[in-house]
Design an enzyme around this catalytic site. Structure first.
Site, mmCIF file in Angstrom:
data_model
loop_
_atom_site.group_PDB
_atom_site.id
_atom_site.type_symbol
_atom_site.label_atom_id
_atom_site.label_comp_id
_atom_site.label_asym_id
_atom_site.label_seq_id
_atom_site.Cartn_x
_atom_site.Cartn_y
_atom_site.Cartn_z
ATOM 1 N N GLY A 27 42.298 -9.094 22.237
ATOM 2 C CA GLY A 27 41.214 -9.983 22.673
ATOM 3 C C GLY A 27 39.883 -9.286 22.445
ATOM 4 O O GLY A 27 39.787 -8.366 21.615
ATOM 5 N N GLY A 29 38.158 -7.135 24.314
ATOM 6 C CA GLY A 29 38.155 -5.708 24.644
ATOM 7 C C GLY A 29 38.889 -4.894 23.596
ATOM 8 O O GLY A 29 38.341 -3.933 23.031
ATOM 9 N N GLU A 184 32.858 -27.823 30.740
ATOM 10 C CA GLU A 184 32.763 -28.068 29.295
ATOM 11 C C GLU A 184 33.759 -29.146 28.861
ATOM 12 O O GLU A 184 33.436 -30.011 28.047
ATOM 13 C CB GLU A 184 32.956 -26.754 28.534
ATOM 14 C CG GLU A 184 31.743 -25.848 28.737
ATOM 15 C CD GLU A 184 31.840 -24.436 28.189
ATOM 16 O OE1 GLU A 184 30.806 -23.757 28.169
ATOM 17 O OE2 GLU A 184 32.925 -23.997 27.801
ATOM 18 N N ASP A 313 38.830 -8.193 31.152
ATOM 19 C CA ASP A 313 39.164 -8.976 32.343
ATOM 20 C C ASP A 313 40.158 -8.285 33.270
ATOM 21 O O ASP A 313 40.117 -8.454 34.479
ATOM 22 C CB ASP A 313 39.811 -10.318 31.912
ATOM 23 C CG ASP A 313 38.778 -11.347 31.473
ATOM 24 O OD1 ASP A 313 37.575 -11.018 31.493
ATOM 25 O OD2 ASP A 313 39.182 -12.466 31.112
ATOM 26 N N ALA A 330 33.251 -12.611 28.345
ATOM 27 C CA ALA A 330 33.462 -11.810 27.141
ATOM 28 C C ALA A 330 32.620 -10.525 27.099
ATOM 29 O O ALA A 330 33.103 -9.480 26.637
ATOM 30 C CB ALA A 330 33.160 -12.671 25.910
ATOM 31 N N GLN A 331 31.382 -10.567 27.582
ATOM 32 C CA GLN A 331 30.488 -9.415 27.396
ATOM 33 C C GLN A 331 30.994 -8.110 28.029
ATOM 34 O O GLN A 331 30.959 -7.067 27.370
ATOM 35 C CB GLN A 331 29.070 -9.759 27.882
ATOM 36 C CG GLN A 331 28.220 -10.431 26.816
ATOM 37 C CD GLN A 331 28.084 -9.588 25.541
ATOM 38 O OE1 GLN A 331 27.941 -8.374 25.572
ATOM 39 N NE2 GLN A 331 28.154 -10.236 24.391
HETATM 40 C C1 LIG Z 1 38.988 -21.587 28.260
HETATM 41 C C2 LIG Z 1 38.126 -20.365 28.403
HETATM 42 C C3 LIG Z 1 36.757 -20.446 28.198
HETATM 43 C C4 LIG Z 1 35.957 -19.314 28.316
HETATM 44 N N1 LIG Z 1 34.616 -19.429 28.073
HETATM 45 C C5 LIG Z 1 33.841 -18.326 28.101
HETATM 46 C C6 LIG Z 1 32.463 -18.389 27.754
HETATM 47 O O1 LIG Z 1 31.935 -19.469 27.459
HETATM 48 N N2 LIG Z 1 31.740 -17.242 27.754
HETATM 49 C C7 LIG Z 1 32.299 -16.023 28.079
HETATM 50 O O2 LIG Z 1 31.618 -14.998 28.023
HETATM 51 N N3 LIG Z 1 33.594 -15.931 28.425
HETATM 52 C C8 LIG Z 1 34.386 -17.048 28.444
HETATM 53 N N4 LIG Z 1 35.709 -16.958 28.773
HETATM 54 C C9 LIG Z 1 36.234 -15.659 29.247
HETATM 55 C C10 LIG Z 1 36.487 -14.706 28.088
HETATM 56 O O3 LIG Z 1 37.190 -15.349 27.062
HETATM 57 C C11 LIG Z 1 37.249 -13.507 28.629
HETATM 58 O O4 LIG Z 1 36.479 -12.899 29.622
HETATM 59 C C12 LIG Z 1 37.559 -12.511 27.519
HETATM 60 O O5 LIG Z 1 38.401 -13.097 26.560
HETATM 61 C C13 LIG Z 1 38.209 -11.263 28.095
HETATM 62 O O6 LIG Z 1 38.557 -10.409 27.051
HETATM 63 P P1 LIG Z 1 39.823 -9.437 27.196
HETATM 64 O O7 LIG Z 1 39.853 -8.595 25.987
HETATM 65 O O8 LIG Z 1 39.787 -8.762 28.517
HETATM 66 O O9 LIG Z 1 41.093 -10.413 27.243
HETATM 67 P P2 LIG Z 1 41.560 -11.547 26.235
HETATM 68 O O10 LIG Z 1 40.469 -11.956 25.323
HETATM 69 O O11 LIG Z 1 42.190 -12.583 27.092
HETATM 70 O O12 LIG Z 1 42.682 -10.839 25.350
HETATM 71 C C14 LIG Z 1 43.887 -10.391 25.887
HETATM 72 C C15 LIG Z 1 44.872 -10.218 24.742
HETATM 73 O O13 LIG Z 1 45.999 -9.506 25.222
HETATM 74 C C16 LIG Z 1 47.181 -10.063 24.685
HETATM 75 N N5 LIG Z 1 48.270 -9.723 25.615
HETATM 76 C C17 LIG Z 1 48.356 -9.984 26.930
HETATM 77 N N6 LIG Z 1 49.486 -9.466 27.456
HETATM 78 C C18 LIG Z 1 50.139 -8.873 26.439
HETATM 79 C C19 LIG Z 1 51.363 -8.165 26.347
HETATM 80 N N7 LIG Z 1 52.146 -7.950 27.402
HETATM 81 N N8 LIG Z 1 51.752 -7.700 25.122
HETATM 82 C C20 LIG Z 1 50.979 -7.901 24.018
HETATM 83 N N9 LIG Z 1 49.793 -8.557 24.066
HETATM 84 C C21 LIG Z 1 49.376 -9.029 25.256
HETATM 85 C C22 LIG Z 1 46.880 -11.550 24.606
HETATM 86 O O14 LIG Z 1 47.703 -12.199 23.643
HETATM 87 C C23 LIG Z 1 45.398 -11.545 24.205
HETATM 88 O O15 LIG Z 1 45.224 -11.587 22.804
HETATM 89 C C24 LIG Z 1 36.536 -18.075 28.672
HETATM 90 C C25 LIG Z 1 37.922 -17.992 28.889
HETATM 91 C C26 LIG Z 1 38.702 -19.127 28.748
HETATM 92 C C27 LIG Z 1 40.200 -19.026 28.976
#
Ligand SMILES: Cc1cc2nc3c(=O)[nH]c(=O)nc-3n(C[C@H](O)[C@H](O)[C@H](O)COP(=O)(O)OP(=O)(O)OC[C@H]3O[C@@H](n4cnc5c(N)ncnc54)[C@H](O)[C@@H]3O)c2cc1C
Length: 448
Positions: A27, A29, A184, A313, A330-331
């Site tokens: 994702g 991060g 949205e 997250d 996301a930030q």
């Molecule tokens: C519908 C929606 C709308 C959003 N809108 C906004 C917005 O407008 N602006 C904003 O800033 N943020 C928004 N967000 C929040 C933002 O997308 C998240 O804060 C961000 O994606 C967090 O990034 P991350 O890397 O922590 O996790 P994620 O981007 O969720 O990535 C996690 C990754 O880990 C993988 N994963 C999980 N468990 C496992 C495992 N056991 N084995 C292998 N892979 C695994 C998943 O497949 C995924 O690819 C939104 C979220 C959603 C769901």
């Protein structure tokens, strides 16, 4: 290697003399860490359940037929083409053994020198199995495609009954959770109702199509400023969205949604964006966790570990400025990813590095065509200026140039034509399964 009827997979990651960094999650991060880490010093291994990065902020546009799924995802192998000693594997990580420094996956075990957990969040149904069975989540590309199919299926059904009460029930949509996703979706659905559906289904009276936005909190968009909430509520009400604040969902059996107040709504469509919880991995010590998230120090290091990090997250880094952790957007994930990518080498060499500091660029949410709200530092505003900023920011952070181009072209086309061109039921789907589908078709027959 295949032996007999069994397919035996192995991770097939080459041995290395460099320290091995395993990143779980591609994702925001995980992606930004992997981009920044130098494979000159580290062997980098990235695991994800999917072979693509998802741009979650635009999932709602896939669900409401405005964008194709391909335009908001980036294939992880393509993003890292031509990088030496970088290894991506599509699989699920099952557990972590801190003592042996080994990670267990669906394709075998791997030793790590450094582990970065960036697994994000999953939908939280708060233990309510019935709601989990019947309500539609909105967290992944498959979720968004299921929702699109479900909605389009409902519109098809609505065109096949002349019973007004039944038609209204089929057309009633409840969005549980009035955060950015609920808001949205509400705006996008009201646009479909106004501009698209009456042309597609001229025999259906869409005046009976009700869109509810419900939340247990006292205002919509609770993470944003009160001014942004007030503008959003007013705009959505103008669009004809029925907003119910201070309203807690109690149960949903696929036909009737019941609130704690005793009030009920008859509907086949409840979209659940009312909560998330950490996508934790087995093997993490209990004392490392709090409310489904992983506690870290200010260097993104999991509290109590030297070589395991958590970002995005899933990470709960409590600081004076953010005593409950950083916002789940996301930030923080991007900035933590860049931070670790930049400083891991120095940490490995035992050098001092500065603590992570989050730079809050502000929050945005779009409500519909030409309408959005923005909280940028001390400024809180809505309307077209916020919408232009929203468009620009989302285009900027889309992962590949191809995505940016496709999204821009689609947006332009949708804007000038008032259309949403992806109203396809590629794989028929209704959340509550065949039983409900059969029942609804039976009701149609009875009504006829
Ligand atoms: C519908 C929606 C709308 C959003 N809108 C906004 C917005 O407008 N602006 C904003 O800033 N943020 C928004 N967000 C929040 C933002 O997308 C998240 O804060 C961000 O994606 C967090 O990034 P991350 O890397 O922590 O996790 P994620 O981007 O969720 O990535 C996690 C990754 O880990 C993988 N994963 C999980 N468990 C496992 C495992 N056991 N084995 C292998 N892979 C695994 C998943 O497949 C995924 O690819 C939104 C979220 C959603 C769901």
């Amino acid at each position: 290697m295949e032996t007999g009827n069994a397919l035996n997979l192995s991770l097939n990651v080459p041995d290395t003399t460099k320290p091995r960094v395993v990143i779980v999650g591609g994702g925001f991060g995980g992606l930004y860490t992997a981009k920044k880490l130098s494979t000159k010093y580290f062997q980098v291994v990235l695991f994800d359940k999917h072979n693509y990065h998802t741009f979650q902020p635009l999932l709602y546009q896939v669900a409401t037929a405005a964008l194709q799924p391909d335009s908001i995802v980036g294939p992880l192998r393509k993003i890292f083409t031509n990088r030496d000693d970088f290894h991506f594997r599509m699989l699920k990580v099952l557990s972590i053994n801190n003592e042996t420094q080994e990670i267990t996956t669906t394709a075998g075990n791997l030793h790590f020198d450094y582990l970065i957990i960036a697994t994000g969040m999953k939908t939280n149904f708060f233990g309510n199995k019935e709601i989990e069975q019947y309500a539609l989540p909105m967290k992944t590309i498959p979720n968004a495609l299921n929702l699109r199919s479900h909605l389009m299926q409902m519109f098809e059904w609505a065109s096949m009954t002349q019973d007004k009460t039944q038609q209204d029930k089929i057309l009633t949509i409840v969005l549980a959770g009035a955060g950015p996703t609920g808001v949205e979706l509400a705006g996008a659905l009201s646009e479909l109702r106004k501009h698209v559906l009456p042309k597609d289904y001229p025999q259906v009276d869409f005046s009976g199509m009700k869109i509810y936005l419900v939340d247990g909190m006292s205002r919509v968009l609770p993470p944003m400023s009160e001014k942004a909430s007030a503008i959003t509520q007013k705009t959505l009400e103008k669009f004809g969205i029925i907003i119910k604040n201070d309203t807690m969902v109690e149960s949903y059996d696929g036909r009737t949604l019941r609130f704690k107040s005793g009030e009920t709504i008859n509907t086949y469509t409840v979209i659940w964006s009312a909560g998330v919880t950490g996508e934790a991995i087995d093997g993490l010590h209990k004392e490392w966790m709090e409310r489904g998230r992983i506690l870290t120090d200010v260097y993104c290091r999991v509290t109590g570990s030297n070589n395991i990090f958590a970002i995005g997250d899933i990470a709960l880094m409590k600081t004076t400025a953010y005593p409950k952790g950083h916002p789940g957007v996301a930030q923080p994930a991007i900035q933590m990813g860049k931070y670790l990518g930049k400083h891991l080498k120095a940490m490995h060499e035992g050098k001092e590095v500065p603590p992570f500091k989050y730079f809050d660029k502000g929050s945005l949410a779009t409500i519909g065509r030409g309408k959005a709200v923005a909280d940028i530092w001390k400024l809180h505003f809505g309307g077209r200026p916020a919408w232009w900023i929203w468009l620009f920011v989302h285009l900027t952070f889309l992962i590949t140039f191809r995505n940016k181009l496709f999204v821009l072209v689609n947006w332009f086309w949708n804007y000038i034509t008032f259309d949403k061109g992806n109203r396809l039921i590629i794989r028929p789907y209704v959340k509550s399964g065949n039983e409900l589908a059969k029942q609804v078709f039976k009701e149609n027959e009875t009504a006829a």
